[in-house]
Write a protein that holds these residues in place. Structure first.
Motif, PDB file in Angstrom:
ATOM      1  N   ASP A  41       0.812  -1.216   0.000  1.00 29.37           N
ATOM      2  CA  ASP A  41       0.000   0.000   0.000  1.00 29.37           C
ATOM      3  C   ASP A  41       0.849   1.271   0.000  1.00 29.37           C
ATOM      4  OD1 ASP A  41      -2.742  -1.162   0.277  1.00 29.37           O
ATOM      5  OD2 ASP A  41      -1.824  -1.997   2.093  1.00 29.37           O
ATOM      6  N   LYS A  66       2.666   3.770  -9.765  1.00 30.59           N
ATOM      7  CA  LYS A  66       1.324   4.315  -9.995  1.00 30.59           C
ATOM      8  C   LYS A  66       0.263   3.738  -9.059  1.00 30.59           C
ATOM      9  CE  LYS A  66       2.990   6.811 -13.178  1.00 30.59           C
ATOM     10  NZ  LYS A  66       3.524   8.069 -12.698  1.00 30.59           N
ATOM     11  N   THR A  69       1.057   4.128  -2.772  1.00 24.60           N
ATOM     12  CA  THR A  69       1.372   5.467  -2.283  1.00 24.60           C
ATOM     13  C   THR A  69       2.877   5.530  -2.065  1.00 24.60           C
ATOM     14  OG1 THR A  69      -0.770   5.718  -1.208  1.00 24.60           O
ATOM     15  CG2 THR A  69       1.024   7.084  -0.367  1.00 24.60           C
ATOM     16  N   CYS A  71       6.069   7.439  -0.348  1.00 20.87           N
ATOM     17  CA  CYS A  71       6.267   8.220   0.861  1.00 20.87           C
ATOM     18  C   CYS A  71       7.738   8.613   0.993  1.00 20.87           C
ATOM     19  CB  CYS A  71       5.843   7.336   2.042  1.00 20.87           C
ATOM     20  SG  CYS A  71       6.091   8.064   3.655  1.00 20.87           S
ATOM     21  N   ASN A  92       1.268   9.631  -8.118  1.00 20.44           N
ATOM     22  CA  ASN A  92      -0.198   9.532  -8.177  1.00 20.44           C
ATOM     23  C   ASN A  92      -0.780   9.709  -6.783  1.00 20.44           C
ATOM     24  OD1 ASN A  92      -0.300   9.096 -10.902  1.00 20.44           O
ATOM     25  ND2 ASN A  92      -0.970   6.975 -10.761  1.00 20.44           N
ATOM     26  N   SER A  93      -0.102   9.134  -5.796  1.00 14.84           N
ATOM     27  CA  SER A  93      -0.515   9.222  -4.400  1.00 14.84           C
ATOM     28  C   SER A  93       0.751   9.380  -3.575  1.00 14.84           C
ATOM     29  CB  SER A  93      -1.275   7.951  -4.002  1.00 14.84           C
ATOM     30  OG  SER A  93      -1.611   7.978  -2.634  1.00 14.84           O
ATOM     31  N   ARG A  95       2.755  10.665   0.286  1.00 12.39           N
ATOM     32  CA  ARG A  95       2.639  10.829   1.729  1.00 12.39           C
ATOM     33  C   ARG A  95       3.990  11.278   2.257  1.00 12.39           C
ATOM     34  NH1 ARG A  95       0.303   5.863   5.015  1.00 12.39           N
ATOM     35  NH2 ARG A  95      -1.527   6.658   3.959  1.00 12.39           N
TER      36      ARG A  95
END
Length: 112
Positions: A41, A66, A69, A71, A92-93, A95
């Protein structure tokens, strides 16, 4: 509400804390792609503010991955957070994982 297990992998950042262990940008990118295939994830790609090499690795991973997430670790200060955000721009995501030093030695040596 159903429980959800989130896999947060620190291999690319924490793995380099072992004596003698280091990875090139391309090696980190190859591992990140494998972690994405494994449906991890969150991939903690590195500590973007620690060096230009780590910044470039986080940036390359953010641009390539893609489905997970991406980080970056960051001390809780404006410079580090800005550097992490810059490296993660293409994700794309994204953190930012912030931390605050708690031991006297850590505060003296790494938070100046």
């Amino acid at each position: 509400m159903a429980d959800k297990l989130i896999i947060f992998d620190t291999t690319l950042r924490d793995g380099e804390q072992s004596p003698g262990a280091s990875m090139t940008r391309d090696e980190k990118l190859r591992i990140a792609r494998q972690l994405e295939r494994l449906r991890v994830d969150v991939i903690e790609a590195g500590f973007a503010a620690s060096s230009n090499g780590d910044f470039e690795a986080v940036q390359a991973i953010a641009n390539a991955v893609k489905d997970s997430t991406v980080c970056s670790l960051s001390r809780a200060n404006d410079r580090d957070i800005s550097r992490a955000a810059e490296a993660l721009k293409g994700a794309n995501s994204a953190r930012i994982h912030t931390f605050i030093a708690t031991s006297p030695l850590h505060m003296e040596k790494s938070c100046a």
